[in-house]
Motif scaffolding. Structure first.
Motif, mmCIF file in Angstrom:
data_model
loop_
_atom_site.group_PDB
_atom_site.id
_atom_site.type_symbol
_atom_site.label_atom_id
_atom_site.label_comp_id
_atom_site.label_asym_id
_atom_site.label_seq_id
_atom_site.Cartn_x
_atom_site.Cartn_y
_atom_site.Cartn_z
ATOM 1 N N ALA A 1 0.927 -1.248 -0.190
ATOM 2 C CA ALA A 1 -0.022 -0.116 0.059
ATOM 3 C C ALA A 1 1.056 1.259 0.255
ATOM 4 C CB ALA A 1 -0.826 0.038 1.188
ATOM 5 N N THR A 2 0.496 2.187 -0.875
ATOM 6 C CA THR A 2 1.123 3.380 -1.016
ATOM 7 C C THR A 2 0.168 4.527 -0.996
ATOM 8 O OG1 THR A 2 3.053 2.643 -2.135
ATOM 9 C CG2 THR A 2 2.637 4.680 -2.293
ATOM 10 N N SER A 3 0.383 5.602 -0.015
ATOM 11 C CA SER A 3 -0.544 6.503 0.056
ATOM 12 C C SER A 3 0.211 7.873 0.317
ATOM 13 C CB SER A 3 -1.664 6.379 1.377
ATOM 14 O OG SER A 3 -2.126 4.932 1.483
ATOM 15 N N ASP A 4 -0.597 8.917 -0.284
ATOM 16 C CA ASP A 4 -0.128 10.368 -0.167
ATOM 17 C C ASP A 4 -1.419 10.950 0.334
ATOM 18 O OD1 ASP A 4 2.411 10.639 -1.784
ATOM 19 O OD2 ASP A 4 1.275 9.564 -3.313
ATOM 20 N N TYR A 5 -1.187 11.980 1.156
ATOM 21 C CA TYR A 5 -2.108 12.718 2.103
ATOM 22 C C TYR A 5 -1.746 13.990 2.506
ATOM 23 C CZ TYR A 5 0.570 12.034 6.464
ATOM 24 O OH TYR A 5 1.240 12.160 7.366
ATOM 25 N N VAL A 6 -2.951 14.865 2.361
ATOM 26 C CA VAL A 6 -2.915 16.108 3.066
ATOM 27 C C VAL A 6 -3.949 16.175 4.203
ATOM 28 C CG1 VAL A 6 -3.091 18.641 2.524
ATOM 29 C CG2 VAL A 6 -2.245 17.005 0.891
ATOM 30 N N GLY A 7 -3.470 16.884 5.218
ATOM 31 C CA GLY A 7 -4.360 16.977 6.552
ATOM 32 C C GLY A 7 -3.980 18.030 7.367
ATOM 33 N N ILE A 8 -4.896 18.211 8.520
ATOM 34 C CA ILE A 8 -4.668 19.224 9.360
ATOM 35 C C ILE A 8 -4.334 18.704 10.849
ATOM 36 C CG2 ILE A 8 -5.848 21.274 10.587
ATOM 37 C CD1 ILE A 8 -5.687 21.533 7.573
ATOM 38 N N ASP A 9 -3.156 19.571 11.594
ATOM 39 C CA ASP A 9 -2.602 19.007 12.523
ATOM 40 C C ASP A 9 -2.481 20.305 13.456
ATOM 41 O OD1 ASP A 9 -2.093 17.184 14.544
ATOM 42 O OD2 ASP A 9 0.277 17.032 13.953
ATOM 43 N N ASN A 10 -2.675 19.862 14.747
ATOM 44 C CA ASN A 10 -2.445 21.059 15.780
ATOM 45 C C ASN A 10 -1.028 21.020 16.049
ATOM 46 O OD1 ASN A 10 -5.568 21.342 16.300
ATOM 47 N ND2 ASN A 10 -5.286 19.622 17.583
ATOM 48 N N TRP A 11 -0.759 22.400 16.080
ATOM 49 C CA TRP A 11 0.891 22.809 16.097
ATOM 50 C C TRP A 11 1.118 23.944 17.536
ATOM 51 C CZ3 TRP A 11 5.952 21.611 13.922
ATOM 52 C CH2 TRP A 11 5.681 20.564 12.807
ATOM 53 N N PRO A 12 1.935 23.457 18.261
ATOM 54 C CA PRO A 12 2.001 24.158 19.506
ATOM 55 C C PRO A 12 2.767 25.713 19.176
ATOM 56 C CG PRO A 12 3.483 22.760 19.404
ATOM 57 C CD PRO A 12 2.867 22.443 18.480
ATOM 58 N N GLN A 13 2.224 26.796 19.997
ATOM 59 C CA GLN A 13 2.838 28.263 19.876
ATOM 60 C C GLN A 13 3.221 28.587 21.095
ATOM 61 O OE1 GLN A 13 0.485 30.957 17.867
ATOM 62 N NE2 GLN A 13 1.984 32.283 17.509
ATOM 63 N N PHE A 14 4.402 28.863 21.590
ATOM 64 C CA PHE A 14 4.763 29.103 22.894
ATOM 65 C C PHE A 14 4.755 30.643 22.894
ATOM 66 C CE2 PHE A 14 6.615 25.153 21.610
ATOM 67 C CZ PHE A 14 5.926 24.071 22.595
ATOM 68 N N SER A 15 4.502 30.983 24.075
ATOM 69 C CA SER A 15 4.672 32.667 24.434
ATOM 70 C C SER A 15 4.879 32.736 26.008
ATOM 71 C CB SER A 15 3.389 33.301 24.007
ATOM 72 O OG SER A 15 2.222 32.745 24.905
ATOM 73 N N ARG A 16 5.082 34.029 26.386
ATOM 74 C CA ARG A 16 5.572 34.542 27.995
ATOM 75 C C ARG A 16 6.610 33.393 28.358
ATOM 76 N NH1 ARG A 16 0.218 35.068 31.066
ATOM 77 N NH2 ARG A 16 1.834 35.412 32.825
ATOM 78 N N PRO A 17 7.947 33.625 28.009
ATOM 79 C CA PRO A 17 8.928 32.859 28.574
ATOM 80 C C PRO A 17 8.861 33.028 29.928
ATOM 81 C CG PRO A 17 9.848 34.088 26.884
ATOM 82 C CD PRO A 17 8.411 34.610 27.118
ATOM 83 N N ALA A 18 9.151 31.860 30.752
ATOM 84 C CA ALA A 18 9.292 31.841 32.201
ATOM 85 C C ALA A 18 10.937 32.467 32.491
ATOM 86 C CB ALA A 18 9.340 30.252 32.612
ATOM 87 N N PHE A 19 10.781 33.749 33.436
ATOM 88 C CA PHE A 19 12.125 34.053 33.664
ATOM 89 C C PHE A 19 12.934 33.359 34.560
ATOM 90 C CE2 PHE A 19 9.121 37.357 32.678
ATOM 91 C CZ PHE A 19 9.720 38.219 31.468
ATOM 92 N N ASP A 20 12.468 32.481 35.666
ATOM 93 C CA ASP A 20 13.084 31.747 36.387
ATOM 94 C C ASP A 20 13.393 30.479 35.665
ATOM 95 O OD1 ASP A 20 10.469 31.113 36.230
ATOM 96 O OD2 ASP A 20 10.158 30.372 38.345
#
Length: 339
Positions: free
Chosen positions: A110-129
């Motif tokens: 079996a060979t399959s090509d696909y296009v899809g949607i995934d959840n990607w993380p986005q980081f904000s507010r670096p922790a100073f400590d």
């Protein structure tokens, strides 16, 4: 109900066939596509023969006779924790039937090509400590594409689920030792051949759906939603296989029990027997011993720092062992199941 009559396309024997799309000839062992013969206009001639029989018909040979299977079962029961040790003398085997169950096995690339949607993380507010850490993580949708190449060997039990022993439904049948079907082997052991409930094309459709499902599962490892896909499923071979299974019923101290044994390798697929009185008595004594010593160690452990580390730890361990033995003791029956 009167069974239809057909002529075997291979040996020309007159057969009365059951209500099944495929039937194995009782004389030569040919797998006949009954549904293709009845009402199709095809006749058992050389020209039509390939459309009327399953060419890739195999058998996994049975390596044990009834007496050997009985010995295997007795030896195995003796090894089950809590099983009665007088099983060999006290048990009365009332049924020991060898049945050759049908299954289909498909091999695919079996060979399959696909296009899809995934959840990607986005980081904000670096922790100073904590350098490299973030206080807020949000997710956004992002399109991904991928390419999946897999090879599969998919099985399909060809018996109605109501007639299939429950413990056989998830049992993995080893098919590497298959050989072309040999009716004389079945007759020599007094076996019964069961027929497939699926036509060849129905089996192929089911197996192909299994492959598509596996490819979909691979895609979902990478994306949460599939938006587009193209699949190329190459059939490398579809085989009709019969494998041996002993169905055993036995009476022990007035109660009926059953067991399933794989005739090809001697594996105990399933067996259930009552827990012996002797085991219950010994386990109760062990529960009291381990539990009592464990409780004593916990009490003594509270009297010193070293005791807290070693006494309480050892006491808890012994109590856990006692609880495990209690679980074995509370069973109404001892059983064994293999996949």
């Amino acid at each position: 109900m009167k069974m239809p009559k057909i002529t075997c396309p291979n040996c020309a024997a007159d057969l009365e066939v059951p209500d099944a799309p495929i039937h194995t000839c009782d004389y030569c062992g040919t797998a006949i596509q009954v549904s293709a013969m009845i009402g199709s206009g095809l006749t058992p001639t050389t020209r039509d023969r390939e459309q009327l029989v399953i060419k890739d018909h195999f058998i996994i040979k049975c390596q044990y006779n009834q007496a050997q299977v009985k010995n295997l079962l007795v030896d195995w029961v003796k090894k089950i924790p809590g099983a009665p040790q007088d099983f060999e003398e006290a048990a009365n085997i009332s049924q020991n039937d060898l049945k050759f169950y049908p299954m289909w096995v498909g091999e695919y690339a079996a060979t399959s090509d696909y296009v899809g949607i995934d959840n990607w993380p986005q980081f904000s507010r670096p922790a100073f400590d904590r350098p490299g850490w973030y206080e807020v993580v949000t997710y956004y949708k992002r399109e991904e594409s991928g390419h999946i190449i897999r090879e599969y060997q998919k099985p399909l039990m060809a018996v109605d689920v109501q007639n299939l022993p429950i413990y056989l439904r998830d049992y993995v049948v080893t098919t590497t030792g298959k050989v072309y079907f040999d009716i004389q082997h079945v007759k020599k052991l007094g076996g019964v051949i069961l027929d497939s409930i699926y036509k060849l094309e129905e089996a192929k459709t089911n197996l192909r759906q299994q492959v598509m499902g596996s490819q979909t599962a691979e895609m979902h490892k990478e994306v949460v939603q599939i938006t587009r896909r193209t699949d190329d499923i190459q059939e490398k071979g579809v085989y009709y296989i019969h494998f041996p299974l002993y169905e055993i019923k036995f009476e022990y101290r007035g109660k009926l029990h059953d067991a399933l044994v794989d005739g090809s390798n001697g594996r105990i697929v399933y067996v259930k027997v009552p827990v012996s009185v002797e085991f219950r008595a010994k386990s109760i004594a062990a529960i009291g011993g381990f539990g009592g010593i464990g409780a004593l160690l916990i009490i003594l452990g509270t009297l010193s720092v070293i005791g807290i580390i070693f006494g309480i730890g050892g006491g808890v361990g012994l109590i856990i062992i006692a609880l495990m033995i209690l679980g074995l003791n509370l069973r109404s029956k001892a059983s064994e199941k293999q996949k």
